[in-house]
Design an enzyme around this catalytic site. Structure first.
Site, PDB file in Angstrom:
ATOM      1  N   GLU A  97     -15.963 -27.095  -6.827  1.00  0.00           N
ATOM      2  CA  GLU A  97     -15.945 -26.568  -8.194  1.00  0.00           C
ATOM      3  C   GLU A  97     -15.582 -27.600  -9.257  1.00  0.00           C
ATOM      4  OE1 GLU A  97     -16.760 -23.741  -9.441  1.00  0.00           O
ATOM      5  OE2 GLU A  97     -16.959 -22.377  -7.759  1.00  0.00           O
ATOM      6  N   SER A 357      27.967  16.358  16.624  1.00  0.00           N
ATOM      7  CA  SER A 357      29.025  15.713  17.421  1.00  0.00           C
ATOM      8  C   SER A 357      29.080  14.205  17.248  1.00  0.00           C
ATOM      9  CB  SER A 357      28.813  16.037  18.900  1.00  0.00           C
ATOM     10  OG  SER A 357      28.900  17.418  19.143  1.00  0.00           O
TER      11      SER A 357
END
Length: 713
Positions: A97, A357
């Site tokens: 590019e 519990s």
């Protein structure tokens, strides 16, 4: 000078301007251009706000992406970090590019001359002259028409950007905004969507495709037009071979590689954590966590698989933490965030629920600390009446004389309440606060003996935090899913100066819990764990630990409705063991025996520690009238949605009875379910949905009935 030459010069036309005037005009033009650009730059700043409109990211402890969110424009726009982008991709991008990117100032004159000559020679555009800087200018300020005016505007913007940003900043901005098809913008979003990975280590063919896509992102989308995408990729590779950037043999290999036409989903881990962090810091675009992406993914799979086995409407949650540092490494708020049946959007790791519990180990720890008992001390499990509070065991039966060790392992209720009565409920609440957790009593409730059996609310995160006590010799560690500095860690440590338990008591309790047998079908792991089931089968818990890590699991329904038959051991514990097994963690031994701790048989105990005597005032007086039978569960008028397993099987409803004199006779809608039975818990398999009446008759002829309404999922 000859006469003829002199005559020639005299007859030539005079220049319109002298040399000085020409230079002046040139200088004027240059000053005008410079002034015009100065005005342009001063009063027309580049619109860089789009770089602030990024997808929100939630990251794990190592910076890996856990979850991302689209922008307000519904775009996937993730900020690009050049240090986290494959260097080969950068090399190919610039070679293809903008090969002179690091030497020009926004415009590449050589590229402009080449493109102009090609345009004049061929009367059509053969190649462009746009630099990365010019492309960035077009991305931040898109224009519908590609005209010469638009091109000159891009050039001006490119020069402007070069003056305001470094080359790395320009390249990073371009790789953040470059279009890759659909709603994908930037190299990271594209790499994650097309390859399901970050762009840190791209293959050659992947890098070439990502270079080709921004030129024509919609026409080359690999998920829609794979043939076009492959041809564009191969064109980039061919150019790299011609320029000598990539070896021909490597290009040939990459060109022969097939192109995947699938678009992957963005990472969607830790949904509830992400929601919570976004609410806490709505202005932040990046949220860092202490989570581990790999562990998070594994634990989400464990919770999902476990919930699917239990039923389609059940939810589940899990917290996995490092007990030494307090870092939460994985947290799952539900099996399926978008499931309406499970109310999956509710984070059950932070919901207040009854622990059943699960707090008993801390009661026993206080009893050890006070010197009231040792592991082999005998305690009697028998009916008691604590001023009207009559705790019953889960199976509605009693064991008689048992050791403290076995009473905790069997999770017997009467011994736990008797020990809590001896040490004091307020003392237990004080120690829970020392552990840095928040609890909530029922509306109008007080700190009484019921808190020992789940008569308060606590979150899974806080319960898991309490269990770090046993991996840290009695001190809990504040758990968090957000990174902390060293100073912050010290502040958290100093916020809990009082240990939850002393080291000897913590060691005794850990020694008992490590003897708990694994749930059916689970591997025998070197961990200690405890389960809990809340009243009415609403919550099932299991918390386990080794010497370093602690995992907490909750199972139930988000709407707090009952789940007949659900228990901590059958529902939560299997998920706990699977979580440890699939975590990949190296399990550590529990803390070694602290100074002063002793293991003693019953015979070796001093006489005062051989038996813990329950206060005679609490023992049931046989001379008093025996209470009539009462169906404890299900409650009268309850609407119960039955549980269906993944295989389609409907689980039975457990019916529990308290008081009364055995044997008992059970009836359902007038028909005998069980006759002459002594057990206070029976399994009832309904024939279908609808209204049903349960009746129990004891040996004295006294009866109790409840009517309930059953629904099928």
């Amino acid at each position: 000078m000859t006469k003829s030459l002199k005559t020639l010069l005299q007859t030539m036309p005079k220049p319109l301007f002298g040399m000085g005037a020409a230079l002046g005009l040139l200088l004027f033009l240059m000053v005008g251009i410079a002034g015009g650009f100065w005005l342009f730059d001063r009063y027309n700043s580049p619109p860089l706000g789009i770089l602030e409109s990024l997808s929100e990211e939630v990251l794990d402890r190592d910076g890996n992406l856990l979850r991302a969110f689209t922008t307000d424009e519904d775009r996937w726009r993730l900020k690009a970090d050049l240090d986290a982008v494959d260097p080969e991709f950068i090399d190919i991008l610039l070679a293809y590019e903008d090969k002179r990117f690091f030497s020009h100032h926004g415009i590449d004159p050589l590229a402009v001359l080449r493109a102009s000559w090609q345009l004049l020679s061929n009367r059509e555009i053969i190649s462009g002259a746009s630099t990365i800087s010019m492309q960035l200018a077009r991305l931040i300020e898109p224009r519908e028409k590609r005209t010469f005016t638009a091109k000159f505007w891009q050039m001006a913007r490119a020069i402007q950007l070069e003056q305001r940003m470094s080359k790395r900043e320009i390249l990073s901005a371009y790789l953040t905004l470059a279009p890759y098809g659909g709603n994908l913008e930037g190299i990271r979003a594209a790499s994650l969507a097309y390859f399901a990975k970050e762009p840190t280590d791209l293959s050659l063919e992947q890098a070439a495709l990502l270079v080709a896509l921004p030129q024509s992102p919609e026409a080359r989308r690999p998920d829609l037009y794979p043939d076009r995408a492959r041809r564009a990729r191969d064109k980039v590779l061919e150019r790299m071979a011609q320029s000598g950037t990539i070896a021909q043999s490597e290009v040939a290999r990459a060109s022969g590689h097939p192109l995947s036409a699938k678009r992957h989903d963005m990472p969607q881990l830790a949904a509830h954590t992400a929601d919570r962090l976004r609410r806490q810091a709505p202005k932040d675009s990046v949220h860092q966590t202490t989570l581990n992406a790999d562990l998070q993914q594994r634990m989400e799979a464990v919770v999902r698989d476990g919930a699917d086995r239990l039923g389609t409407r059940l939810s589940a949650a899990l917290v996995l933490a490092d007990a030494k540092t307090g870092d939460i490494l994985a947290e799952v708020g539900s099996p399926d965030y978008v499931s309406p049946a499970r109310s999956g959007w509710i984070d059950m790791s932070r919901a207040l629920r009854s622990p059943g519990s699960a707090l008993k180990p801390f009661i026993y720890g206080l009893a050890f600390e006070e010197g009231l008992v040792r592991s082999q001390t005998i305690i009697t499990d028998q009916p008691v009446n604590f001023s009207g509070y009559r705790p019953k065991n889960f199976d509605m039966d009693y064991q008689g004389d048992v050791s403290i060790h076995d009473a905790l392992l069997l999770s017997l209720n009467v011994p736990a309440v008797a020990l809590l009565d001896a040490v004091g409920p307020a003392r237990l609440m004080e120690r829970l606060r020392s552990g840095g957790v928040t609890t909530e009593l029922p509306e109008g409730g007080d700190v009484g003996l019921a808190i020992g059996l789940g008569g308060l609310g606590i979150t899974l995160k806080d319960l898991t935090q309490l269990y770090t006590t046993f991996a840290n010799r009695g001190h809990s560690t504040i758990l968090t899913d957000q990174p902390r500095s060293s100073a912050e860690r010290q502040a958290d440590a100093s916020a809990s100066p009082i240990p939850v338990l002393d080291p000897v008591a913590s060691w005794h309790v850990s020694g008992i819990l490590k003897d708990a047998s694994p749930p059916r079908g689970a591997p025998n792991l070197p961990i200690a764990y405890k389960t809990g089931t809340s009243y009415g089968y609403r919550d099932a818990w299991s918390v386990g630990f080794d010497g370093r890590y602690v995992i907490g699991v909750w199972v139930g329904r988000a709407d707090n409705s009952a789940v007949p038959g659900i228990t901590g051991r059958t529902a939560a514990a299997p998920i706990l063991f699977e979580a440890f097994s699939r975590s990949g963690l190296s399990l550590s031994p529990l803390p070694s025996k602290p100074y002063g701790a002793q293991e003693q048989t019953l015979a070796e105990l001093p006489p005062t520690l051989r038996r813990f005597e329950i206060s005679k005032s609490w023992l049931t007086n046989d001379s008093l009238p025996e209470p009539a039978p009462k169906i404890d569960y299900p409650p009268r008028g309850a609407q119960i949605e039955m549980t269906r397993t993944a295989s389609g099987q409907v689980l039975p409803v457990l019916v529990k009875l308290q008081d009364g004199r055995p044997p008992f006779r059970w009836l359902v809608n007038g028909k005998v379910l069980q006759a002459n039975g002594n057990r206070r818990k029976v399994a009832w398999q309904p024939s279908g949905a609808g209204l049903s009446t349960l009746t129990v008759i004891d040996s004295a002829g006294r009866a109790d009935s409840v009517s309930i309404y059953l629904t099928l999922p």
